[in-house]
Motif scaffolding. Structure first.
Motif: not given
Length: 873
Positions: A213, A398-400, A218, A184-187, A337, A200
């Motif tokens: 990674e 902001d979250v899908e 990533l 998520r978001n490149g992490k 997710r 997180e």
């Protein structure tokens, strides 16, 4: 745990006030300031998250001053009640809490290791052991890896590649996307295997996270080194009195008693359990299992019964979701997710409603009751949010959010009465005026938090008080009290609706739970079963497993007997088999898995007990330095100086032999090397000629010791060797005389030195040189001209920094040792005993090095404080 913490705090406060016990109860959570944490830990009862408690303990033992401490030192632990105690001490007990710091900058090696791992073929170039997630390179694999990396030796210390290749292989084989982690978001974010939630701020250690990674392409974050660590078992063993509660500890009764000395007492249920647990169904293939799961969900959906399906991974939950979409069956998915996790509270609130289908990853860890007919409080909150958020905020979340076939399309609508509609309309208009008056609109998350805070007002204020607040603040737009009143009105409508729908669901048979695989412990399966039939409600459960499930593959269980049994009964591999014999066999495999993990946990606890003894010693020493008065730091330094002198002497002296056989020249040379320039300062300031002590020869020392050997008594306070310079008289006053006596008693009671005919002579030499160095140290401080406060601050800083530095290195060495000793079992040696022996040796060396570096640093600093200022300030 923010929400539960608040609600439990209020309920407990109410409970204690009713029995007239004066207690203050607060809770500790992430995001609090140190002052807030300190205040909360000072309360009679503190409700906190387990990980926050552990990290607060570790952070307190990394703090640089007593003002940074938040727990109740010197005795922070008294009595603990652990919720879901089996999950904390058994399941989460495998992974230690870690505080890490940046280590080496080897980020460029991880992508190279990942590319090499892609070249290697499982079975040919490397072997895997699924039980303990280990990888072993074969001869062919080593040759190919060395060719690819253009190196002669993967394990070359000057150019080490083995760690990066092995970690890349582990990331390839054991760490699967949407199972162990999501991107998520490149992490790469870890999915908690127990709760199914994303963590997180957690990272895998020992380079595993960097390898993952690299596998995903990533950005690779800096490698880390462990600064502090502790397991939950060791943390809660610090409490003199420990207890806990859970609904699924009976199967682990022996482990609790053996490992934690905690008996398990079974409390009868509040209401009789009328849940039906159907026999396990076994399938030869995974395809057949998933088709039957889909068919059973479809059957229950037509009846109108709510269904909860437990899956073991994000991957499986989305596969089943796709099967249901093909049949146009509305459902909700709850996994890690973001588009699903954002609706967790709403999904769980509706999971007990008529026609509700919920697919959840690790529902056993979500800690929420599913109420038949729906949760009226959560439904009321959703209605209030839907009415007010459009007027309070311009931005959507902001979250899908998942927009697929959800259960909401078939769930009955809550009928909101005219009174509630009036409250909502009035509050919506008021929110418009508030936004207009302030000239802005809230962000989506801020608006939701504001609504939540307003709703909580009804828990601390009566209805009449809220109405009074609305009337008093008419000119100030009392938005908060108005939202609370609207919520209370809507809540009555929701309670009526949920009550009626709950009766319908009970008549249909209650919640039906489907387990899609057996876990590694019966206890986890029982947690999933326990979601149905709570508080005397009707319900049913069914577990469906296939012989291709991960658990059977992971432990290499022999399932050939089951395949033969199925083939005898039917030619269709997708037909389920039920019966006592197959259930008994499957459960016996599960018990074998439990025994394996019990031995793993037992081994971890035994290994950690070795480190725990060392950790307690270091942390107790650290707290004495940190919280002690100004004199305690000086006494620690005097003890360090004497201990360093003793080590130097007994390294060159044998008490069983005559002093003429001692290495006195080497002893004097090493002593002067430790002392440095501080002896120059001392000899100049007290009027002794520069060469009087620094020029002592081996012959002079030998002659003095020969005379000492014939003495019948000595004066400890003014001890000196004949014909050698007297140490400055620094042991004046009761405190310093006490220090002198303690040093002498320590020398005489040193069990690490063997006794001999000349032990008393060696002891006097230790006292003489120790007194001389302590006096020189005190004199150098006096000559520096700094005040006592500054001096004590320097002493405390050097003591703490040196101890922290060596303790950090010791943790790294102990982690490496725990991996290395397993190899010694091939030589018929006990790994635990080897770990204890070498670990003790490492710890003694660490303490010795800590003392020596501390003494050398302080002596060097005070001999020239202006030149050394930048080192410690």
């Amino acid at each position: 745990m923010d929400g539960p913490c608040a609600s439990v705090s209020r309920s407990l406060c109410g409970a204690y006030s009713t029995v007239e016990i004066c207690l203050t109860l607060l809770y500790s959570q992430r995001g609090m300031t140190p002052e807030e944490r300190r205040s909360n830990y000072g309360c009679d009862i503190t409700y906190t998250n387990n990980s926050e408690l552990g990290f607060d303990y570790l952070r307190d033992n990394l703090s640089g001053s007593s003002e940074q401490l938040v727990m109740r030192w010197p005795k922070p632990f008294h009595f603990a009640v652990v919720d879901e105690v089996d999950s904390v001490l058994i399941d989460e007990g495998r992974n230690p809490l870690l505080i890490s710091g940046e280590a080496t900058k080897d980020a460029a090696r991880y992508p190279v290791g990942a590319r090499v791992a892609e070249l290697l073929i499982r079975g040919l170039h490397y072997k895997v052991e699924l039980k303990d997630n280990s990888v072993e390179l074969t001869e062919e694999g080593i040759v190919l890896a060395e060719m690819a990396l253009e190196t002669d030796d993967l394990w070359d210390e000057s150019d080490p590649w083995a760690r990066f290749v092995l970690n890349a292989l582990k990331a390839k084989e054991f760490y699967r996307r949407d199972v162990q982690y999501i991107v998520r978001n490149g992490k790469a974010l870890i999915i908690n295997e127990l709760t199914g939630r994303v963590e997180e701020k957690r990272r895998w250690s020992e380079g595993i996270h960097q390898a993952v990674e690299a596998k995903e392409g990533l950005k690779i974050q800096a490698d880390s080194v462990v600064v502090a660590q502790i397991t939950y078992q060791s943390l809660f063993k610090l409490y003199p009195k420990l207890s806990g509660m859970t609904g699924t500890a009976k199967t682990e009764e022996k482990e609790f008693l053996k490992m934690f000395q905690m008996p398990v007492i079974e409390v009868p249920t509040n209401m009789p359990n009328i849940r039906r647990d159907f026999p396990i169904q076994a399938f030869a293939t995974a395809r057949g299992k998933w088709e039957y799961v889909r068919a059973e969900i479809e059957y229950m959906f037509k009846l109108g019964r709510p269904v909860l399906v437990g899956t073991t991974s994000v991957e499986n939950s989305e596969y089943l979701s796709a099967l249901l979409r093909e049949r146009n069956i509305p459902h909700n998915v709850l996994n890690a997710r973001p588009k699903y996790a954002a609706r967790e509270a709403e999904i769980v609130a509706q999971a007990g409603r008529k026609y509700a289908i919920t697919i959840s990853t690790n529902m056993a860890g979500r800690g929420t009751d599913i109420i038949l007919g729906g949760n009226p409080k959560m439904l009321a909150k959703v209605i209030v949010e839907d009415a007010l958020l459009p007027t309070l905020t311009q931005n959507a979340s902001d979250v899908e959010i998942d927009s697929g076939a959800t259960s909401e399309k078939v769930l009955s609508k809550v009928k909101v009465g005219p009174s509630s509609l009036g409250f909502l309309a009035k509050t919506a208009v008021m929110s418009k005026y508030v936004c207009k008056a302030e000239g802005k609109k809230w962000a989506y998350d801020e608006a939701r938090n504001m609504i939540s805070r307003s709703i909580e007002m009804n828990q601390s204020a009566e209805l009449t008080e809220l109405q009074k607040l609305v009337d008093e603040q008419t000119e100030m737009y009392p938005l908060g009290p108005s939202i609370a009143l609207s919520y209370l009105s809507v809540l009555k409508d929701c309670e009526l609706h949920c009550s009626k729908e709950g009766l319908e669901v009970k008549r249909l048979g209650g919640l039906h739970v489907i387990g899609t695989s057996l876990h590694e412990s019966r206890r986890i399966d029982n947690q999933l079963r326990g979601r149905a039939g709570r508080q005397g409600d009707p319900g049913s459960t069914r577990f469906m497993v296939s012989l291709q499930d991960e658990m059977f593959q992971k432990f290499n269980f022999d399932t050939e007997w089951a395949v033969k049994l199925i083939s005898r009964i039917t030619n269709d591999e997708d037909i389920p088999i039920e019966g006592r014999s197959i259930v008994k066999q499957l459960l016996s495999l599960q018990v074998n898995a439990e025994k394996y993990f019990f031995n793993v946990r037992k081994s971890l606890v035994e290994f950690d007990e070795v480190l725990e003894v060392q950790r307690r010693h270091v942390y107790d020493l650290r707290q004495l330095i940190l919280t002690g008065d100004s004199d305690s730091c000086s006494e620690h330094i005097f003890q360090y100086i004497q201990a360093v002198v003793d080590e130097v002497i007994f390294k060159n002296v044998d008490p069983a032999t005559h002093p003429s056989c001692w290495s006195l020249g080497k002893l004097l040379q090493e002593f002067k090397g430790i002392s440095g320039d501080v002896l120059h300062v001392c000899t100049l300031s007290i009027g002794i000629s520069l060469g009087s002590f620094l020029g002592i020869s081996e012959e002079q020392m030998l002659q003095a010791l020969a005379q000492v050997n014939h003495l019948s008594s000595v004066n400890i306070d003014r001890l000196h060797l004949p014909d050698l310079p007297r140490p400055p008289n620094s042991f004046r006053g009761i405190r310093m005389k006490s220090v002198s006596l303690k040093c002498w008693l320590t020398i005489c009671s040193n069990d690490s030195v063997k006794d001999g005919k000349f032990r008393s002579t060696a002891n006097i030499l230790c006292k003489y040189l120790g007194d001389f160095l302590i006096a020189s140290y005190l004199n150098a401080i006096q000559e520096s001209g700094y005040d006592g406060v500054y001096v004590k601050e320097i002493e405390r800083t050097v003591l703490l920094k040196t101890l922290d530095c060596f303790w950090r290195d010791h943790l790294v060495n102990m982690n490496r040792l725990s991996s290395a000793v397993n190899v010694r079992s091939f030589g018929h040696r006990n790994p635990l005993e080897e770990y204890k022996i070498d670990g003790c040796r490492f710890f003694i060396s660490m303490l010795s090095a800590t003392r020596r570096v501390t003494v050398e640093s302080l002596l060097r600093y005070w001999s020239s404080p202006m030149e050394s200022q930048e080192l410690y300030i």
